[in-house]
Design a protein around this motif. Structure first.
Motif, PDB file in Angstrom:
ATOM      1  N   VAL A 282       0.865  -1.178   0.000  1.00  0.00           N
ATOM      2  CA  VAL A 282       0.000   0.000   0.000  1.00  0.00           C
ATOM      3  C   VAL A 282       0.900   1.227   0.000  1.00  0.00           C
ATOM      4  O   VAL A 282       1.748   1.371   0.881  1.00  0.00           O
ATOM      5  CB  VAL A 282      -0.916   0.016   1.239  1.00  0.00           C
ATOM      6  N   PRO A 283       0.778   2.117  -0.986  1.00  0.00           N
ATOM      7  CA  PRO A 283       1.712   3.240  -1.080  1.00  0.00           C
ATOM      8  C   PRO A 283       1.515   4.238   0.054  1.00  0.00           C
ATOM      9  O   PRO A 283       0.416   4.373   0.602  1.00  0.00           O
ATOM     10  CB  PRO A 283       1.368   3.868  -2.433  1.00  0.00           C
ATOM     11  N   PRO A 284       2.572   4.953   0.404  1.00  0.00           N
ATOM     12  CA  PRO A 284       2.450   5.978   1.439  1.00  0.00           C
ATOM     13  C   PRO A 284       1.881   7.266   0.854  1.00  0.00           C
ATOM     14  O   PRO A 284       1.792   7.427  -0.364  1.00  0.00           O
ATOM     15  CB  PRO A 284       3.898   6.183   1.880  1.00  0.00           C
ATOM     16  N   GLN A 285       1.514   8.172   1.737  1.00  0.00           N
ATOM     17  CA  GLN A 285       1.167   9.520   1.309  1.00  0.00           C
ATOM     18  C   GLN A 285       2.430  10.362   1.405  1.00  0.00           C
ATOM     19  O   GLN A 285       3.026  10.494   2.471  1.00  0.00           O
ATOM     20  CB  GLN A 285       0.073  10.122   2.200  1.00  0.00           C
ATOM     21  N   GLN A 286       2.849  10.910   0.287  1.00  0.00           N
ATOM     22  CA  GLN A 286       4.064  11.709   0.299  1.00  0.00           C
ATOM     23  C   GLN A 286       3.820  12.996   1.089  1.00  0.00           C
ATOM     24  O   GLN A 286       2.786  13.639   0.952  1.00  0.00           O
ATOM     25  CB  GLN A 286       4.511  12.020  -1.121  1.00  0.00           C
ATOM     26  N   GLY A 287       4.789  13.333   1.906  1.00  0.00           N
ATOM     27  CA  GLY A 287       4.679  14.494   2.769  1.00  0.00           C
ATOM     28  C   GLY A 287       5.509  14.272   4.013  1.00  0.00           C
ATOM     29  O   GLY A 287       6.474  13.504   3.998  1.00  0.00           O
ATOM     30  N   TYR A 288       5.128  14.938   5.104  1.00  0.00           N
ATOM     31  CA  TYR A 288       5.902  14.778   6.331  1.00  0.00           C
ATOM     32  C   TYR A 288       4.995  14.879   7.551  1.00  0.00           C
ATOM     33  O   TYR A 288       3.914  15.474   7.511  1.00  0.00           O
ATOM     34  CB  TYR A 288       7.006  15.836   6.423  1.00  0.00           C
ATOM     35  N   THR A 289       5.452  14.252   8.617  1.00  0.00           N
ATOM     36  CA  THR A 289       4.848  14.442   9.929  1.00  0.00           C
ATOM     37  C   THR A 289       5.887  15.120  10.812  1.00  0.00           C
ATOM     38  O   THR A 289       7.097  15.019  10.567  1.00  0.00           O
ATOM     39  CB  THR A 289       4.428  13.107  10.568  1.00  0.00           C
ATOM     40  N   VAL A 290       5.427  15.817  11.827  1.00  0.00           N
ATOM     41  CA  VAL A 290       6.347  16.473  12.751  1.00  0.00           C
ATOM     42  C   VAL A 290       5.830  16.263  14.166  1.00  0.00           C
ATOM     43  O   VAL A 290       4.626  16.331  14.415  1.00  0.00           O
ATOM     44  CB  VAL A 290       6.505  17.975  12.425  1.00  0.00           C
ATOM     45  N   ALA A 291       6.748  15.955  15.069  1.00  0.00           N
ATOM     46  CA  ALA A 291       6.373  15.682  16.456  1.00  0.00           C
ATOM     47  C   ALA A 291       7.375  16.339  17.395  1.00  0.00           C
ATOM     48  O   ALA A 291       8.583  16.356  17.125  1.00  0.00           O
ATOM     49  CB  ALA A 291       6.322  14.177  16.710  1.00  0.00           C
ATOM     50  N   TYR A 292       6.847  16.863  18.480  1.00  0.00           N
ATOM     51  CA  TYR A 292       7.692  17.445  19.525  1.00  0.00           C
ATOM     52  C   TYR A 292       8.216  16.321  20.411  1.00  0.00           C
ATOM     53  O   TYR A 292       7.463  15.439  20.832  1.00  0.00           O
ATOM     54  CB  TYR A 292       6.881  18.435  20.356  1.00  0.00           C
TER      55      TYR A 292
END
Length: 332
Positions: free
Chosen positions: A30-40
């Motif tokens: 299953v392909p990923p969604q291109q982009g980014y996540t950010v977490a503190y």
């Protein structure tokens, strides 16, 4: 440095516009969604608070993204390697620089090996620094993790926007989160020429260039869960060189295969030195690989070895001069 080559018979696979590294088959992925996540991430002890960016981008855009991300690193860094382990009690080998190295040196070596680092899904690599606390790491599935102090968040997000990436809730769907144990992994190195370096030899070169050491406690012998294993069976493949100056200048050498029982990496390394010293024709040069081995995986020559041993000892030494598959066997 021997020149490595990638296979030319592999076709890059794409899933819904997401190009995979050559070392991965699409299968039912299953392909990923291109982009980014950010977490503190709050700092522990003396470490600062950071933001962690997890970035997924199609393979054809990976190289320029990494080049830009490495610009966040300062002039002195520590390199990092993560690679699947052959060790019977550890699934992953993590190597860290024993001291800082110039960023220019890190990048020069990265350029030499970038093709394999971008395509082989059994190895991840990157670098970090303490001042400022920054890390850029390309994981095995070729996602990029960037750790930065709080005041650098805007800089990273500006860079990501320049690549047209937006923040997403998740990149890889949870049901398809990267798991190499269930992935369809392909060998990407061309090993049709016997003289071509394999991944172990490439790792050896990276260890030298980046001053890498295995990130374990060398004085203990534990599994991934921290359980003390006591004495275990070990196998090392060691590079040795002739004591004779003329033979050494002519490029002669050998691999020494050493089987031993030891209670730690330090103890195993002492046994390696002792094993080589017992043959006056050879001297120690470098450790190629060293791993703990499950007792049932011992070679036929050690079929009579008892499952429990009370002391560290050398069991078997096999020295194979380069170009001589017959080798020399020594039962110790």
């Amino acid at each position: 440095m021997k020149q490595y080559r990638l296979r030319t018979d592999l076709e890059r696979q794409t899933v819904n516009g997401y190009a995979l590294p050559l070392g991965l088959e699409a299968g039912g992925l299953v392909p990923p969604q291109q982009g980014y996540t950010v977490a503190y991430t709050p700092g522990e002890e003396e470490d600062p608070d950071t933001y962690v960016f997890q970035i997924v981008i199609s393979h054809e855009r990976l190289r320029p993204m990494l080049a830009r991300a490495f610009e966040f690193l300062p002039d002195e860094v520590c390199a990092i390697i993560e690679i699947g382990s052959r060790d019977a009690y550890r699934s992953m080998d993590v190597f860290l620089s024993s001291e800082t190295i110039p960023l220019k040196s890190f990048l020069a070596t990265w350029e030499d090996y970038e093709s394999i680092l971008l395509e082989d899904v059994t190895i991840g690599a990157g670098a970090n620094s303490d001042e400022p606390f920054v890390e850029v790491f390309l994981d095995q599935w070729k996602g990029i993790a960037i750790h930065v102090p709080l005041n650098m968040r805007d800089d990273v997000e500006e860079m990501l926007q320049q690549f047209g990436l937006e923040e997403v809730n998740q990149t890889w769907p949870e049901e398809a989160a990267p798991d190499l144990a269930h992935a369809q992994v392909r060998q990407v190195l061309d090993l049709t020429d016997d003289s071509a370096p394999d991944l172990d030899e490439i790792l050896l070169n990276l260890r030298h260039d980046w001053l890498l050491e295995l990130n374990i406690d060398p004085e203990s012998n534990v599994d991934e869960g921290g359980r003390n294993l006591g004495l275990t069976l070990w196998h090392a493949l060691v590079i040795v060189e002739p004591v004779d100056d003329l033979r050494r200048e002519n490029g002669e050498g050998a691999y020494a295969s050493i089987w031993a029982t030891a209670g730690s990496m330090d103890e195993m390394e002492q046994l390696i030195e002792l094993a080589i010293e017992q043959d006056p024709k050879w001297s120690f040069s470098d450790i190629f690989t060293v791993d703990r081995v499950a007792f049932d995986e011992r070679p036929d020559e050690l079929v009579d070895l008892p499952p429990r041993r009370d002391e560290a000892e050398i069991h078997l030494v096999w020295i194979e001069p380069w170009g001589d598959p017959a080798g020399e066997v020594s039962n110790v």
